[in-house]
Structures are given as C-alpha cells and as structure tokens.
Design a protein around this motif. Structure first.
Motif, short mmCIF file in Angstrom:
data_model
loop_
_atom_site.label_atom_id
_atom_site.label_comp_id
_atom_site.label_asym_id
_atom_site.label_seq_id
_atom_site.Cartn_x
_atom_site.Cartn_y
_atom_site.Cartn_z
N PRO A 1 34.15 0.85 -28.80
CA PRO A 1 32.81 0.86 -28.19
C PRO A 1 32.85 0.27 -26.79
CG PRO A 1 32.73 0.03 -30.43
CD PRO A 1 34.18 0.17 -30.07
N GLU A 2 32.08 0.83 -25.91
CA GLU A 2 32.09 0.41 -24.50
C GLU A 2 31.87 -1.09 -24.36
OE1 GLU A 2 29.69 1.40 -20.39
OE2 GLU A 2 29.84 2.96 -21.92
N ALA A 3 31.02 -1.67 -25.17
CA ALA A 3 30.71 -3.09 -25.08
C ALA A 3 31.92 -3.97 -25.41
CB ALA A 3 29.56 -3.44 -26.02
N LEU A 4 32.93 -3.43 -26.07
CA LEU A 4 34.11 -4.20 -26.47
C LEU A 4 35.35 -3.91 -25.63
CD1 LEU A 4 33.85 -3.88 -30.36
CD2 LEU A 4 32.89 -5.66 -28.88
N GLN A 5 35.29 -2.92 -24.77
CA GLN A 5 36.47 -2.50 -24.03
C GLN A 5 37.04 -3.57 -23.12
OE1 GLN A 5 35.59 1.28 -22.19
NE2 GLN A 5 35.33 2.28 -24.17
N ALA A 6 36.20 -4.42 -22.54
CA ALA A 6 36.68 -5.46 -21.63
C ALA A 6 37.53 -6.51 -22.34
CB ALA A 6 35.50 -6.13 -20.93
N ARG A 7 37.46 -6.59 -23.65
CA ARG A 7 38.23 -7.57 -24.41
C ARG A 7 39.70 -7.18 -24.55
NH1 ARG A 7 34.26 -8.66 -29.60
NH2 ARG A 7 32.41 -9.25 -28.39
N GLY A 8 40.02 -5.93 -24.22
CA GLY A 8 41.39 -5.44 -24.39
C GLY A 8 41.60 -4.98 -25.82
N GLY A 9 42.82 -4.59 -26.11
CA GLY A 9 43.14 -4.08 -27.43
C GLY A 9 42.81 -2.61 -27.56
N LEU A 10 42.99 -2.07 -28.76
CA LEU A 10 42.68 -0.67 -29.01
C LEU A 10 42.50 -0.46 -30.50
CD1 LEU A 10 45.83 1.47 -29.12
CD2 LEU A 10 46.00 -0.79 -28.16
N GLY B 1 43.50 -6.36 -31.70
CA GLY B 1 42.70 -7.20 -30.83
C GLY B 1 43.53 -8.27 -30.15
N VAL B 2 43.21 -8.52 -28.90
CA VAL B 2 43.91 -9.52 -28.10
C VAL B 2 43.56 -10.92 -28.61
CG1 VAL B 2 44.11 -10.53 -25.80
CG2 VAL B 2 44.03 -8.03 -26.07
N GLU B 3 44.60 -11.73 -28.78
CA GLU B 3 44.42 -13.12 -29.21
C GLU B 3 45.28 -14.01 -28.33
OE1 GLU B 3 43.94 -14.28 -33.49
OE2 GLU B 3 45.94 -15.08 -33.12
N GLU B 4 44.65 -15.03 -27.74
CA GLU B 4 45.38 -15.97 -26.90
C GLU B 4 45.05 -17.39 -27.34
OE1 GLU B 4 46.15 -14.48 -22.61
OE2 GLU B 4 44.02 -14.25 -23.01
N PRO B 5 46.02 -18.21 -27.60
CA PRO B 5 47.43 -17.85 -27.59
C PRO B 5 47.76 -16.97 -28.78
CG PRO B 5 47.18 -20.09 -28.38
CD PRO B 5 45.82 -19.62 -27.98
N PHE B 6 48.74 -16.12 -28.61
CA PHE B 6 49.12 -15.18 -29.65
C PHE B 6 50.16 -15.79 -30.57
CE2 PHE B 6 52.29 -12.10 -31.13
CZ PHE B 6 51.49 -11.33 -31.96
N ALA B 7 50.01 -15.56 -31.87
CA ALA B 7 51.01 -15.94 -32.87
C ALA B 7 51.06 -14.82 -33.89
CB ALA B 7 50.64 -17.26 -33.54
N PRO B 8 52.23 -14.21 -34.12
CA PRO B 8 52.31 -13.09 -35.07
C PRO B 8 52.08 -13.55 -36.51
CG PRO B 8 54.50 -13.73 -34.36
CD PRO B 8 53.53 -14.54 -33.54
N ALA B 9 51.57 -12.63 -37.31
CA ALA B 9 51.41 -12.87 -38.74
C ALA B 9 52.74 -12.58 -39.42
CB ALA B 9 50.31 -11.98 -39.31
N LYS B 10 53.37 -13.60 -39.95
CA LYS B 10 54.71 -13.45 -40.55
C LYS B 10 54.67 -13.14 -42.03
CE LYS B 10 57.19 -14.48 -36.90
NZ LYS B 10 58.10 -13.52 -36.33
N LYS B 11 53.64 -13.57 -42.74
CA LYS B 11 53.54 -13.33 -44.18
C LYS B 11 52.35 -12.41 -44.48
CE LYS B 11 54.27 -14.05 -48.62
NZ LYS B 11 55.32 -13.39 -49.33
N ALA B 12 51.17 -12.78 -44.00
CA ALA B 12 49.99 -11.93 -44.20
C ALA B 12 50.25 -10.58 -43.54
CB ALA B 12 48.76 -12.59 -43.57
#
Length: 121
Positions: free
Chosen positions: A35-44, A56-67
C-alpha cells in the motif's frame, strides 16, 4: 476459526533487491504492491496461496534463527533443484513422517522451511 492473513519476516534496510532475487527468482514468489502509505518504510510483499509474505525493514536487524515460517510446495523436488543450482545451502529433514521438507536460510540468516506432503500411491 482463524487463518493466516500474512507472515512478516524482518530484513535489513536497503536489501529489497536481494529479497526479490531470493523470493522471486529462486523461490518463485510473485511480488505484490505494498500500500502506498507503507512504501516509505521499505521492504516488499509477496503473494502466497491464500495469504501474503511481508518482508519488513527492522533496525537493528537480527535474523530469526529458530522461529520460522513453513512454506508448502507442490513440487519440493523442483524447488530443491533450484536451491542446489543456485548454490544455496539447505538441510533435508525426515523427522516428520509423511512430509518431505528442507530448511534453508534467506540471504540475511532467517530460517525458512519448505515442505510437501507425501501422497499415497
């Protein structure tokens, strides 16, 4: 009764092209517009059968290793062949009877499961 509308997985900022290459080109998902309202947040976003995958962009980023999400495939053999051809690490798991499945990480280290129910012949 509940159903999954979407799954969100975190990605580092500025890596949308790498997500397109992995999710679109390798896995075979179809990108859908955010949606246009969410595009500025980045991601796809990608379409799934009956739901959506949001990256979705997350800062600081940490990968999900188990989930992890489990993606059902209708041709796990072809999907695994694409992973192998691309040099993508994957680990087959036979712990659940009646399911062919493997685990792999996305380009950022998030754990993903791909599976197919075995059919009786």
């Amino acid at each position: 009764m509940l159903a999954i509308d979407h799954i969100q997985i975190a990605i580092p900022k500025g890596n949308e092209d790498e997500c397109r290459a992995f999710g679109g080109d390798l896995v075979g998902l179809r990108e859908i517009p955010k949606p246009e309202a969410l595009q500025a947040r980045g991601g796809l976003w990608f379409a799934l059968a009956g739901s959506e995958l949001h990256l979705g962009v997350e800062e600081p980023f940490a990968p999900a290793k188990k989930a992890h999400p489990g993606f059902r495939s209708n041709d796990i053999t072809a999907l695994a062949a694409r992973f192998e051809t691309a040099g993508q690490d994957m680990v087959w798991d036979t712990a659940i009877k009646g399911r062919q499945r493997f685990f792999a990480n996305d380009p950022f280290g998030n754990r993903l499961e791909f599976l197919q129910e075995e059919t009786s012949q």
